[in-house]
Write an enzyme that holds these catalytic residues in place. Sequence first.
Site, PDB file in Angstrom:
ATOM      1  N   CYS A  37       4.733  63.832  62.331  1.00 32.84           N
ATOM      2  CA  CYS A  37       3.526  64.898  62.612  1.00 32.84           C
ATOM      3  C   CYS A  37       2.864  63.728  63.900  1.00 32.84           C
ATOM      4  CB  CYS A  37       2.811  64.574  61.419  1.00 32.84           C
ATOM      5  SG  CYS A  37       1.005  65.259  61.695  1.00 32.84           S
ATOM      6  N   THR A  39       0.015  62.811  63.493  1.00 31.59           N
ATOM      7  CA  THR A  39      -0.689  61.793  62.703  1.00 31.59           C
ATOM      8  C   THR A  39       0.236  60.605  62.998  1.00 31.59           C
ATOM      9  OG1 THR A  39      -1.771  63.279  61.660  1.00 31.59           O
ATOM     10  CG2 THR A  39      -2.134  60.956  60.948  1.00 31.59           C
ATOM     11  N   HIS A  42       0.250  58.914  66.027  1.00 30.91           N
ATOM     12  CA  HIS A  42      -0.838  58.166  66.375  1.00 30.91           C
ATOM     13  C   HIS A  42      -0.994  56.701  65.565  1.00 30.91           C
ATOM     14  CE1 HIS A  42      -3.671  60.842  68.467  1.00 30.91           C
ATOM     15  NE2 HIS A  42      -3.475  61.967  67.491  1.00 30.91           N
ATOM     16  N   HIS A  59       5.439  63.141  55.905  1.00 35.29           N
ATOM     17  CA  HIS A  59       4.637  63.790  54.999  1.00 35.29           C
ATOM     18  C   HIS A  59       4.944  65.385  55.298  1.00 35.29           C
ATOM     19  CE1 HIS A  59       1.716  63.231  58.311  1.00 35.29           C
ATOM     20  NE2 HIS A  59       1.643  64.553  58.103  1.00 35.29           N
ATOM     21  N   GLU A  60       5.792  65.614  56.082  1.00 31.39           N
ATOM     22  CA  GLU A  60       6.131  67.115  56.061  1.00 31.39           C
ATOM     23  C   GLU A  60       7.420  67.159  55.647  1.00 31.39           C
ATOM     24  OE1 GLU A  60       5.675  67.803  60.256  1.00 31.39           O
ATOM     25  OE2 GLU A  60       3.457  67.257  60.406  1.00 31.39           O
ATOM     26  N   CYS A  89      -8.346  63.276  44.313  1.00 30.58           N
ATOM     27  CA  CYS A  89      -8.923  62.581  43.276  1.00 30.58           C
ATOM     28  C   CYS A  89      -9.130  63.629  42.228  1.00 30.58           C
ATOM     29  CB  CYS A  89     -10.296  61.691  43.621  1.00 30.58           C
ATOM     30  SG  CYS A  89     -11.842  62.644  43.746  1.00 30.58           S
ATOM     31  N   CYS A  92     -14.445  64.327  42.803  1.00 27.61           N
ATOM     32  CA  CYS A  92     -15.400  64.172  43.799  1.00 27.61           C
ATOM     33  C   CYS A  92     -16.022  65.330  44.053  1.00 27.61           C
ATOM     34  CB  CYS A  92     -14.907  63.413  45.013  1.00 27.61           C
ATOM     35  SG  CYS A  92     -14.043  64.579  46.003  1.00 27.61           S
ATOM     36  N   CYS A  95     -13.780  67.974  45.800  1.00 28.50           N
ATOM     37  CA  CYS A  95     -12.844  68.453  44.713  1.00 28.50           C
ATOM     38  C   CYS A  95     -13.385  69.604  43.921  1.00 28.50           C
ATOM     39  CB  CYS A  95     -12.208  67.313  43.995  1.00 28.50           C
ATOM     40  SG  CYS A  95     -11.008  66.140  45.011  1.00 28.50           S
ATOM     41  N   CYS A 103     -11.807  65.683  50.159  1.00 29.71           N
ATOM     42  CA  CYS A 103     -11.790  64.801  48.997  1.00 29.71           C
ATOM     43  C   CYS A 103     -11.989  63.639  49.568  1.00 29.71           C
ATOM     44  CB  CYS A 103     -10.559  64.682  48.288  1.00 29.71           C
ATOM     45  SG  CYS A 103     -10.427  63.310  46.915  1.00 29.71           S
ATOM     46  N   ASP A 192      -1.478  74.425  78.411  1.00 30.02           N
ATOM     47  CA  ASP A 192      -0.850  72.843  78.341  1.00 30.02           C
ATOM     48  C   ASP A 192      -0.645  72.627  79.663  1.00 30.02           C
ATOM     49  OD1 ASP A 192       0.443  71.705  75.495  1.00 30.02           O
ATOM     50  OD2 ASP A 192       1.187  70.926  77.398  1.00 30.02           O
TER      51      ASP A 192
HETATM   52 ZN   LIG Z   1       0.536  65.721  59.267  1.00 30.15          ZN
HETATM   53 ZN   LIG Z   2     -11.934  64.261  45.647  1.00 31.52          ZN
END
Ligand SMILES: [Zn+2]
Ligand SMILES: [Zn+2]
Length: 338
Positions: A37, A39, A42, A59-60, A89, A92, A95, A103, A192
């Site tokens: 990703c 992220t 980064h 995470h993908e 969580c 909160c 959520c 969250c 682009d």
């Molecule tokens: Zn991602």
């Molecule tokens: Zn939460």
Amino acid sequence: MNALIAVSHDNLEYGETGEPKLELGHVLIRVAGCGICGTDMHVYKGMASTWPTPGIRGHEFAGTVQACAEDVEGFAPGDRVVVQPLLFCGVCRSCVAGRRNLCSDINLIGGEKPGGFAEYAAIPASNLFRIPDTLPLSHAALVEPLATAVHALERNWSPEMESMVIFGAGAQGLMLLQVALFLGIKRVAVTDVVESRLELALELGATRAIHSMKEDALAAALEMNGGAEVDLTVDAAGITSTRQQALACLRPGGTAIFLALGAAPTPVDFMGVVGKELKLTGTQCYTERDFAKAIQYLAHGCVSAEKLISEVPLSEGAQAFRRLAADPGRMIKVVLVP
Ligand SMILES: [Zn+2]
Ligand SMILES: [Zn+2]
């Protein structure tokens, strides 16, 4: 098992590590593929994060159920699943209001917790979505990033919107393009600075591909729309110039969505924002509803995964990160395959 281990934020090593422990409520997944990703890039390049080192990123990802803890119901070995990696969580204000993507105590599988750049991952059963037979496991790594595009558009799209400009033809930009066309937006320009990405945007149905180093992006966007300003823009590039252009080419009453991260401060023409009643909105991840929709988009072929994915062996993950850091234009979505 083998995994790609982040020894430090910019030092990834492929090697042997202990298999994840199967705690109550968890399912052991044999990973089929895990996307890299923006992220991840980064953090690799030094953005501050709460992700531990050593740690396992990614995470993908999707895979096959290998084993379930004794208290898990509804999953069995052999099931094909995709991981929704956000750990909310649940208590909160956001959520409780059903906006779990906001969250205040959110954690990420593949960030704070070990992720999918590994042969196996132990995931809470409540973070798994079953995938239909029509969706190949190799394409399912796109579900997570696609959920972000679905969230961005479905919150802000309305049926009377006919024209749009997407700034940035990376994975997010090219998925936003496909979702926008599916929703019925008639004219979509994509900008682009990488020729191959612009060609792909045209192949995927963009009305106009704009090389923003070679032509005036604003003039080209207006030209696509018969001289008129557009209804909707998305900044999927995250730099000062694209953020400003995303506002400058909007019609009165138009909407600009800001999706890309990018720390550079951006001066905004608030005279224009006020005078044209522009709507500016950020967009962050997705809810579980968006996630389920993203699965359907891919399963029904409304979004093409094939043209976006380049598979690379997990054992060559460190080189893949180095290549992406040096030349981000070459590949759209690299999926590491254990
Ligand atoms: Zn991602
Ligand atoms: Zn939460």
